[in-house]
Scaffold this active site. Structure first.
Site, PDB file in Angstrom:
ATOM      1  N   ASP A 115      -8.752   1.563   4.944  1.00 11.67           N
ATOM      2  CA  ASP A 115      -9.129   0.182   5.161  1.00 11.67           C
ATOM      3  C   ASP A 115      -9.782  -0.282   3.868  1.00 11.67           C
ATOM      4  O   ASP A 115     -10.549   0.477   3.243  1.00 11.67           O
ATOM      5  CB  ASP A 115     -10.072   0.021   6.350  1.00 11.67           C
ATOM      6  CG  ASP A 115     -10.070  -1.429   6.843  1.00 11.67           C
ATOM      7  OD1 ASP A 115      -9.018  -2.080   6.793  1.00 11.67           O
ATOM      8  OD2 ASP A 115     -11.122  -1.911   7.288  1.00 11.67           O
ATOM      9  N   THR A 116      -9.439  -1.485   3.472  1.00 12.63           N
ATOM     10  CA  THR A 116      -9.901  -1.992   2.184  1.00 12.63           C
ATOM     11  C   THR A 116     -10.518  -3.362   2.361  1.00 12.63           C
ATOM     12  O   THR A 116     -10.053  -4.142   3.193  1.00 12.63           O
ATOM     13  CB  THR A 116      -8.693  -2.080   1.213  1.00 12.63           C
ATOM     14  OG1 THR A 116      -8.238  -0.748   0.956  1.00 12.63           O
ATOM     15  CG2 THR A 116      -9.065  -2.741  -0.095  1.00 12.63           C
TER      16      THR A 116
ATOM     17  N   LYS B  36      -2.936   0.058 -12.352  1.00 13.57           N
ATOM     18  CA  LYS B  36      -3.723  -0.326 -11.165  1.00 13.57           C
ATOM     19  C   LYS B  36      -4.069   0.937 -10.359  1.00 13.57           C
ATOM     20  O   LYS B  36      -5.204   1.135  -9.947  1.00 13.57           O
ATOM     21  CB  LYS B  36      -2.967  -1.334 -10.287  1.00 13.57           C
ATOM     22  CG  LYS B  36      -3.805  -1.773  -9.076  1.00 13.57           C
ATOM     23  CD  LYS B  36      -3.119  -2.686  -8.086  1.00 13.57           C
ATOM     24  CE  LYS B  36      -4.005  -2.870  -6.850  1.00 13.57           C
ATOM     25  NZ  LYS B  36      -3.349  -3.458  -5.687  1.00 13.57           N
TER      26      LYS B  36
ATOM     27  N   LYS C  40       0.843  -1.206   0.000  1.00 18.45           N
ATOM     28  CA  LYS C  40       0.000   0.000   0.000  1.00 18.45           C
ATOM     29  C   LYS C  40       0.876   1.252   0.000  1.00 18.45           C
ATOM     30  O   LYS C  40       0.601   2.211  -0.719  1.00 18.45           O
ATOM     31  CB  LYS C  40      -0.834   0.053   1.284  1.00 18.45           C
ATOM     32  CG  LYS C  40      -2.016  -0.844   1.339  1.00 18.45           C
ATOM     33  CD  LYS C  40      -2.757  -0.506   2.622  1.00 18.45           C
ATOM     34  CE  LYS C  40      -3.965  -1.359   2.852  1.00 18.45           C
ATOM     35  NZ  LYS C  40      -4.611  -1.026   4.129  1.00 18.45           N
TER      36      LYS C  40
ATOM     37  N   PHE D 165      -0.612  -7.566  -4.719  1.00 15.33           N
ATOM     38  CA  PHE D 165      -0.644  -8.287  -3.447  1.00 15.33           C
ATOM     39  C   PHE D 165      -2.081  -8.721  -3.152  1.00 15.33           C
ATOM     40  O   PHE D 165      -2.997  -8.414  -3.919  1.00 15.33           O
ATOM     41  CB  PHE D 165      -0.083  -7.411  -2.306  1.00 15.33           C
ATOM     42  CG  PHE D 165      -0.937  -6.226  -1.951  1.00 15.33           C
ATOM     43  CD1 PHE D 165      -0.923  -5.073  -2.703  1.00 15.33           C
ATOM     44  CD2 PHE D 165      -1.779  -6.271  -0.835  1.00 15.33           C
ATOM     45  CE1 PHE D 165      -1.715  -3.987  -2.380  1.00 15.33           C
ATOM     46  CE2 PHE D 165      -2.575  -5.179  -0.495  1.00 15.33           C
ATOM     47  CZ  PHE D 165      -2.545  -4.039  -1.272  1.00 15.33           C
ATOM     48  N   GLY D 166      -2.249  -9.398  -2.022  1.00 14.16           N
ATOM     49  CA  GLY D 166      -3.592  -9.758  -1.571  1.00 14.16           C
ATOM     50  C   GLY D 166      -4.365 -10.554  -2.614  1.00 14.16           C
ATOM     51  O   GLY D 166      -3.883 -11.550  -3.158  1.00 14.16           O
ATOM     52  N   TYR D 167      -5.568 -10.108  -2.919  1.00 10.80           N
ATOM     53  CA  TYR D 167      -6.456 -10.815  -3.847  1.00 10.80           C
ATOM     54  C   TYR D 167      -6.211 -10.420  -5.314  1.00 10.80           C
ATOM     55  O   TYR D 167      -6.967 -10.831  -6.204  1.00 10.80           O
ATOM     56  CB  TYR D 167      -7.924 -10.548  -3.473  1.00 10.80           C
ATOM     57  CG  TYR D 167      -8.285 -11.044  -2.079  1.00 10.80           C
ATOM     58  CD1 TYR D 167      -8.700 -12.362  -1.883  1.00 10.80           C
ATOM     59  CD2 TYR D 167      -8.192 -10.207  -0.970  1.00 10.80           C
ATOM     60  CE1 TYR D 167      -9.028 -12.827  -0.612  1.00 10.80           C
ATOM     61  CE2 TYR D 167      -8.514 -10.656   0.317  1.00 10.80           C
ATOM     62  CZ  TYR D 167      -8.925 -11.965   0.482  1.00 10.80           C
ATOM     63  OH  TYR D 167      -9.236 -12.426   1.736  1.00 10.80           O
TER      64      TYR D 167
ATOM     65  N   ARG E 131      -8.139   1.860  -4.198  1.00 13.67           N
ATOM     66  CA  ARG E 131      -7.260   2.742  -3.415  1.00 13.67           C
ATOM     67  C   ARG E 131      -6.813   3.942  -4.258  1.00 13.67           C
ATOM     68  O   ARG E 131      -6.759   5.060  -3.772  1.00 13.67           O
ATOM     69  CB  ARG E 131      -6.042   1.977  -2.893  1.00 13.67           C
ATOM     70  CG  ARG E 131      -5.199   2.809  -1.906  1.00 13.67           C
ATOM     71  CD  ARG E 131      -4.125   1.997  -1.201  1.00 13.67           C
ATOM     72  NE  ARG E 131      -4.708   0.828  -0.574  1.00 13.67           N
ATOM     73  CZ  ARG E 131      -4.694  -0.403  -1.112  1.00 13.67           C
ATOM     74  NH1 ARG E 131      -4.080  -0.615  -2.240  1.00 13.67           N
ATOM     75  NH2 ARG E 131      -5.281  -1.396  -0.509  1.00 13.67           N
TER      76      ARG E 131
HETATM   77  P1  ITT Z   1      -2.890  -1.993   7.178  1.00 11.17           P
HETATM   78  O1  ITT Z   1      -4.108  -2.214   8.027  1.00 11.17           O
HETATM   79  O2  ITT Z   1      -1.592  -2.002   7.943  1.00 11.17           O
HETATM   80  O3  ITT Z   1      -2.999  -0.799   6.283  1.00 11.17           O
HETATM   81  P2  ITT Z   1      -3.698  -4.496   5.891  1.00 11.17           P
HETATM   82  O4  ITT Z   1      -2.926  -5.438   4.994  1.00 11.17           O
HETATM   83  O5  ITT Z   1      -4.261  -5.044   7.158  1.00 11.17           O
HETATM   84  O6  ITT Z   1      -2.763  -3.231   6.145  1.00 11.17           O
HETATM   85  P3  ITT Z   1      -6.430  -3.802   4.996  1.00 11.17           P
HETATM   86  O7  ITT Z   1      -6.970  -4.239   6.300  1.00 11.17           O
HETATM   87  O8  ITT Z   1      -6.840  -2.483   4.456  1.00 11.17           O
HETATM   88  O9  ITT Z   1      -4.829  -3.861   4.998  1.00 11.17           O
HETATM   89  O10 ITT Z   1      -6.731  -4.832   3.826  1.00 11.17           O
HETATM   90  C1  ITT Z   1      -7.367  -6.027   4.030  1.00 11.17           C
HETATM   91  C2  ITT Z   1      -6.911  -7.049   3.049  1.00 11.17           C
HETATM   92  O11 ITT Z   1      -7.510  -6.764   1.786  1.00 11.17           O
HETATM   93  C3  ITT Z   1      -5.413  -7.126   2.772  1.00 11.17           C
HETATM   94  O12 ITT Z   1      -4.742  -7.953   3.699  1.00 11.17           O
HETATM   95  C4  ITT Z   1      -5.391  -7.724   1.384  1.00 11.17           C
HETATM   96  O13 ITT Z   1      -5.533  -9.125   1.442  1.00 11.17           O
HETATM   97  C5  ITT Z   1      -6.643  -7.145   0.763  1.00 11.17           C
HETATM   98  N1  ITT Z   1      -6.317  -5.969  -0.059  1.00 11.17           N
HETATM   99  C6  ITT Z   1      -6.273  -4.673   0.342  1.00 11.17           C
HETATM  100  N2  ITT Z   1      -5.942  -3.881  -0.694  1.00 11.17           N
HETATM  101  C7  ITT Z   1      -5.782  -4.704  -1.762  1.00 11.17           C
HETATM  102  C8  ITT Z   1      -5.423  -4.512  -3.111  1.00 11.17           C
HETATM  103  O14 ITT Z   1      -5.154  -3.303  -3.591  1.00 11.17           O
HETATM  104  N3  ITT Z   1      -5.356  -5.564  -3.914  1.00 11.17           N
HETATM  105  C9  ITT Z   1      -5.606  -6.807  -3.456  1.00 11.17           C
HETATM  106  N4  ITT Z   1      -5.928  -7.094  -2.201  1.00 11.17           N
HETATM  107  C10 ITT Z   1      -6.017  -6.050  -1.359  1.00 11.17           C
END
Ligand code: ITT
Length: 194
Positions: free
Chosen positions: A69-70, A172, A13, A149-151, A178
């Site tokens: 928060d995402t 992206k 992020k 990253f993530g999903y 975001r």
């Molecule tokens: P912080 O709270 O420290 O910012 P985090 O990884 O816990 O970091 P979030 O709670 O906002 O972040 O995000 C929840 C999850 O959603 C995160 O662990 C990812 O799996 C997913 N995620 C968030 N943003 C994403 C993105 O841009 N692309 C893909 N997956 C994402």
């Protein structure tokens, strides 16, 4: 240059946000300010969690800051994993485990519609402001690509035929949840800062 703290421990992020903001603001990460604590995220909505993170920071450092928060909302799963996206497969789940769980839950399901949502809480000169961004898309049946990253490897944004893990960060950032929320934040900051 005006400085602002981005309240995240997520290095992906931070990279995305720095690309969008660093020519206008000096972004301080939690590492830069020496905060290694896990910031509590106990809310039931993205807005509550974003707000909780930014307030935590302001109480400790009394500086302008923002947090996001995402969550990924999947229609066939009644909006899950949503606010629990980071912990979908368990408290300390890896990105891979969360993606595997998602693909398992969606096995055999035709409706793959989903969206990423970001809520940013900004505390600027002691006032709180919220910014949002959403991107609609579809969940694939298998992972594709190794960026992001993530999903990202299973999410294809509407209007494209590649996942967020296949497209470059610039694109992206332009079209993502975001990215859109940050663009709203930047617009606000530029109109408010001297
Ligand atoms: P912080 O709270 O420290 O910012 P985090 O990884 O816990 O970091 P979030 O709670 O906002 O972040 O995000 C929840 C999850 O959603 C995160 O662990 C990812 O799996 C997913 N995620 C968030 N943003 C994403 C993105 O841009 N692309 C893909 N997956 C994402």
């Amino acid at each position: 240059m005006e400085q602002i703290i981005f309240a995240t421990h997520n290095k992906h992020k931070l990279q995305e946000v720095k690309k969008l903001l660093s020519d206008k603001f000096k972004i301080l990460s939690l590492n830069d300010i020496g905060l290694y604590d896990e910031i509590p995220e106990t809310g039931f909505t993205l807005k509550e969690n974003a707000s909780q993170k930014s307030h935590y920071l302001v109480q400790r450092f009394s500086q302008n800051c923002f947090a996001d928060d995402t969550g990924l909302e999947v229609d066939a799963l009644n909006g899950e994993p949503g606010v629990f996206s980071a912990r979908y497969a368990g408290e300390k789940a890896t990105y891979e485990q969360n993606v595997e769980k998602l693909l398992t839950e969606l096995k055999g399901i035709k409706n793959r519609k989903a969206r990423f949502k970001t809520v940013i809480s900004l505390i600027y000169n002691n006032k709180e402001y919220f910014f949002e961004g959403v991107v609609e898309g579809q969940i694939l049946t298998e992972k594709k690509g190794n960026k992001g990253f993530g999903y990202d490897p299973v999410f294809v944004p509407s209007g494209y035929n590649q996942t967020f893990a296949e497209i470059n960060t610039e694109l992206k950032n332009k079209i993502s949840h975001r990215g859109k929320a940050i663009q709203n934040l930047v617009r606000f900051l530029l109109s408010s800062s001297k």
